[in-house]
Write a protein that holds these residues in place. Structure first.
Motif, PDB file in Angstrom:
ATOM      1  N   ASP B 103       0.789  -1.290  -0.202  1.00 41.72           N
ATOM      2  CA  ASP B 103      -0.088  -0.591  -0.173  1.00 41.72           C
ATOM      3  C   ASP B 103       0.786   1.260   0.122  1.00 41.72           C
ATOM      4  N   GLN B 105       0.161   4.448  -0.587  1.00 42.03           N
ATOM      5  CA  GLN B 105      -0.170   5.237   0.029  1.00 42.03           C
ATOM      6  C   GLN B 105      -0.071   5.710   1.340  1.00 42.03           C
ATOM      7  N   ALA B 106      -0.640   4.301   1.732  1.00 37.79           N
ATOM      8  CA  ALA B 106      -0.217   4.450   3.559  1.00 37.79           C
ATOM      9  C   ALA B 106       1.218   4.056   3.893  1.00 37.79           C
ATOM     10  N   HIS B 164       9.441  -1.629  16.207  1.00 37.14           N
ATOM     11  CA  HIS B 164       8.880  -0.326  16.050  1.00 37.14           C
ATOM     12  C   HIS B 164       8.667  -0.108  14.251  1.00 37.14           C
ATOM     13  N   LYS B 168       1.160  -4.488  12.922  1.00 35.75           N
ATOM     14  CA  LYS B 168       0.082  -5.671  12.302  1.00 35.75           C
ATOM     15  C   LYS B 168       0.759  -6.756  12.593  1.00 35.75           C
ATOM     16  N   GLU B 170      -0.985 -11.530  12.464  1.00 40.42           N
ATOM     17  CA  GLU B 170      -1.679 -12.752  12.351  1.00 40.42           C
ATOM     18  C   GLU B 170      -1.011 -13.534  12.920  1.00 40.42           C
ATOM     19  N   THR B 180      -5.703 -11.096  15.678  1.00 46.93           N
ATOM     20  CA  THR B 180      -4.907 -10.702  14.910  1.00 46.93           C
ATOM     21  C   THR B 180      -4.736  -9.337  15.673  1.00 46.93           C
ATOM     22  N   SER B 183      -3.220  -3.003  14.859  1.00 41.63           N
ATOM     23  CA  SER B 183      -3.702  -2.646  13.683  1.00 41.63           C
ATOM     24  C   SER B 183      -2.790  -1.858  12.510  1.00 41.63           C
ATOM     25  N   ASP B 184      -3.698  -1.395  11.726  1.00 38.70           N
ATOM     26  CA  ASP B 184      -3.740  -0.398  10.353  1.00 38.70           C
ATOM     27  C   ASP B 184      -2.931   1.053  10.828  1.00 38.70           C
ATOM     28  N   ALA B 185      -3.872   2.081  12.094  1.00 41.66           N
ATOM     29  CA  ALA B 185      -3.256   2.852  12.305  1.00 41.66           C
ATOM     30  C   ALA B 185      -2.314   2.849  13.333  1.00 41.66           C
ATOM     31  N   LEU B 186      -2.126   3.848  14.400  1.00 35.48           N
ATOM     32  CA  LEU B 186      -1.193   3.866  14.672  1.00 35.48           C
ATOM     33  C   LEU B 186      -0.325   3.095  16.814  1.00 35.48           C
ATOM     34  N   ASP B 187      -1.878   3.135  16.738  1.00 31.65           N
ATOM     35  CA  ASP B 187      -1.547   2.583  18.006  1.00 31.65           C
ATOM     36  C   ASP B 187      -3.469   1.858  18.089  1.00 31.65           C
ATOM     37  N   SER B 188      -2.773   1.116  19.693  1.00 33.07           N
ATOM     38  CA  SER B 188      -4.247   0.236  19.664  1.00 33.07           C
ATOM     39  C   SER B 188      -4.297   0.323  21.004  1.00 33.07           C
ATOM     40  N   PRO B 189      -6.269   0.420  21.340  1.00 34.00           N
ATOM     41  CA  PRO B 189      -6.157  -0.585  22.622  1.00 34.00           C
ATOM     42  C   PRO B 189      -5.803  -1.754  23.247  1.00 34.00           C
ATOM     43  N   ASP B 192       0.051  -4.090  25.044  1.00 36.38           N
ATOM     44  CA  ASP B 192       0.560  -4.317  23.618  1.00 36.38           C
ATOM     45  C   ASP B 192       0.863  -5.627  23.605  1.00 36.38           C
TER      46      ASP B 192
END
Lengths: 486, 486
Positions: B103, B105-106, B164, B168, B170, B180, B183-189, B192
């Motif tokens: 990807d 763009q990402a 670092h 993500k 699997e 899973t 995630s595809d975002a910076l941080d996950s709830p 860790d």
């Protein structure tokens, strides 16, 4: 006073001075909530130990009595993570407020958990150093709370979250044992407990000492203010800057409602007719900053910006940031109440998500202002409402939930830096599949098998998700829990 | 063939083609060791699944039969982490060798765990991107193995370790469930788990997909070769460069034995009379690199360097790196055998530790060459010995153990990037107190309560440490386990 409470106080009095145990309702009142005052609860009592040995003893006593313990730093959390337990001890770490050691050569500082975030940077300025993570609440929030929430801030785009700026922790377990986690070197063998404690919201242990990394203060700092006539264009420019290989120290975005509120309040000189502005901070060596500013300008030439303004003087830079930093209270003046959300999305989804938030704002008939860490994709939509008007609070909460579900749908998460606490327990059912939640509970049990540390926070019970009938969203696909691929 | 082995093969044959199950001794032989050939063991059999569903089925069958599973990527590990279990299945992920998605763009790529580290960067060059962590073995090692060991490399000083650079994962559990993580975002709830899996050496789950972060290729890259007449001065210069707020892309050090061996082998143009050289790589925008090179030169002016040489042309740069990259095989030519250690120390302890290593080298009468990631404080002392001479292997192992204990004593750790595996189980008793090891075992049990995943690796049993009578070193103080503060 029921006998167990009486016995508990007697047991604590054996090693804590009287003034370190609060039990009167009046004395307990200030502890009934943290920064999210929608949730309130008086604790059974408050304990304020002053030494590590005292914390160990408090934990041993609570373990013996099987009484829950909720740790509290400065109480600035925004997800009710430090909400007291009605039958539990609220363990205040306010007296752990000493900087124990500054090692200038190693660029580290050993600090107690109650030390305020900003106090660390202030203490090391004479050595030309600073502590990088800077949450908006940095004047008040404590480093222990930063560890519990894995806090970010304006500068975490370049310098990382709290977890990336901490080398070592001293942690007291639910049974009162002391663990050293991490080391003074770059990496440690064994499972990465250091990362595990960060963001664990007081559920795994009580942090009693933090060794933070310090960085040399940059030689030069510049801020660019960039204005756009559409929010989508601003979102696109964020991606373009990062894609060009530039890592700004901070890259913040404000939309028009936020710009107008902040300008009215702080007179920062923002263009109040802009649909959105970016604040892009570049730091480093003098020549390096000049070169990077030129490169950012080059990217912006292609981006259809309506204005690009460079702040070179420190006073101009401070003025631009003053608007950003006062945006929350400024918006607070526009509306009797506001609800600050915190979600994270892949950066490339910014234009799309900002558009959809404005659609949702219309659907729910509630204004939404956006002020956020755009470079990280960490959104902070502020939903304006009036709690005095019947139904508005409920509508605001519903809108907030929809925004977070939108974040998950595009591959993002329901929290960037505010944590889950009590606030987002239901959204955790959207973010995670039952098996993933079960794995979290197994981790919790590995540290705290009896569930005494901050019970009821951060990770929902599986039956809560089942009762909620929540839709778990995976990779953009909605799925009922019972239809999961497991 | 004992019946259970026969039954196990039959059960695997139900869903794996015959060529995906190796059972003959001849076919098993290539799997008897990884990159640390001092440890050898044939597995019960080798399974080579090709799909995620097949991995899940292998895990379910092994769970049902209560048979251990050892995962293996490219087998380049240096601590025997992929040493087979005599009664277990060796799960080869060699067929998971596809890049699933890029990807642009990402700036991310989704890859299977068997994809070679360098293959990722090669695949994304057309988009002007690269994958930053670059272990010495990057031509051969797999990204799944990199996750298992949390690998570093020359560029991790600036760009971080594997953890670092991964968004993500699997992961298949010991019971065959798919999780899973991240995630595809910076941080996950939630806790860790992403960091927890990194460096867990195949003990917590089987990684079947990795989403890595990609970075824009820097516009310019320069390398400085800096020579010194003493190792201590070189160590001091490393600290001075970092303390000046410069973050080189790489900052490597070689001592005289390493310089001479590498020069003889690669003809890199190294000054063979220098006591030590540093290779300092600076990358970024063109002007920015020029400015940083000037700043490094400024720092070096104060450092008593005997030579500072700048490589601007790509061919000159490659030549300088060729020497560094071939240092291990080059040293291999000097001596029948060598033993590569891997410890990490706080950077400020570099001059002292390098001096003490040379003292230990004299004491044990075995030459030691040093080639390492100086900027990170990640040492790689190479102990030269002759396994043909009685007692030399044992002496080399003893010397290696002493060097690692020295690392722990100055606040460092017994591994930087090679993992613990089987090799360093005893040193884990030095690094950690019994309670800390117990916490690791609790984490293990939270993922794999029956201990089927890679048993006997990475975390020693408590009785092993007790039998060893190991001295646990805490904050520079030696302490017997029974005298621990717990």
């Amino acid at each position: 006073m029921n006998p167990s409470r009486h016995d508990l106080i007697r047991a604590l009095q054996a090693f804590l001075p009287d003034e370190a145990i609060l039990a009167d309702e009046e004395a307990l009142r200030p502890y009934e909530c943290d920064g999210l005052s929608a949730f309130k609860q008086l604790p059974l009592l408050v304990a304020m130990p002053e030494t590590v040995a005292q914390v160990q003893q408090v934990m041993r006593i609570c373990h013996q009595f099987q009484v829950p313990v909720v740790a509290r730093g400065a109480g600035t959390g925004l997800s009710a993570g430090a909400l007291p337990h009605s039958g539990g001890v609220l363990l205040s770490l306010a007296k752990f407020n000493r900087i124990l050691d500054i090692d200038v050569q190693a660029c580290t500082a050993r600090v107690q958990p109650g030390v305020r975030n900003l106090a660390i940077s202030q203490a090391v300025v004479p050595y030309g150093l600073f502590y990088a993570p800077d949450p908006s609440s940095q004047v008040a929030c404590s480093i222990g709370g930063n560890v519990a929430e894995n806090s970010g801030g304006v500068h975490c785009l370049k310098y990382g979250l709290t977890v990336h700026n901490v080398l070592k922790l001293e942690v007291i377990t639910a049974e009162g044992e002391l663990l050293t986690i991490g080391s003074d070197a770059l990496d440690s063998p064994g499972y990465d407990l250091l990362a595990l404690i960060h963001g664990s919201e007081g559920m795994l242990g009580i942090v009693v000492e933090v060794t933070v990394k310090l960085l040399p203060l940059p030689e030069a700092v510049r801020v660019l203010l960039v204005a756009f006539d559409s929010v989508e264009k601003a979102g696109q420019a964020v991606g373009d800057i990062i894609a060009a290989g530039i890592v700004p120290a901070g890259l913040e975005m404000m939309d028009n409602p936020a710009i107008r509120a902040a300008e009215d309040f702080a007179h920062a000189g923002y263009p109040t007719d802009a649909a959105a502005i970016l604040l892009c901070e570049i730091d480093g060596g003098l020549d390096e900053v000049a070169s990077q500013v030129a490169r950012v300008r080059g990217v912006l030439m292609q981006s259809d910006a309506t204005e690009v303004r460079l702040a070179v003087e420190e006073s101009d830079r401070q003025k631009l940031w003053k608007g950003r930093k006062s945006a929350f209270p400024a918006i607070g003046r526009l509306s009797p109440d506001y609800y600050c959300m915190d979600g994270t999305i892949p950066r490339k989804a910014l234009p799309q998500v900002l558009h959809q938030i404005s659609e949702l704002s219309k659907e729910f008939n509630l204004p939404v202002a956006n002020v956020f860490h755009a470079g990280d994709g960490n959104l902070h939509p502020l939903i304006l409402y009036d709690a005095g008007k019947p139904g508005e609070l409920h509508r605001a909460e519903q809108l907030g939930g929809r925004i977070l579900e939108l974040c998950v749908k595009v591959g993002g998460t329901i929290t960037g830096e505010h944590g889950v606490g009590v606030e987002k327990l239901d959204q955790m059912c959207v973010q995670f599949a039952p098996l993933e939640l079960a794995q979290f509970h197994a981790i919790k049990a590995a540290f705290d098998p009896e569930g005494l540390l901050n019970p009821g926070k951060a990770v929902p019970e599986l039956h809560r998700c089942a009762e909620l009938g929540a839709m778990h969203v995976h990779q953009g696909q909605l799925a009922h829990p019972e239809l999961e691929r497991f």
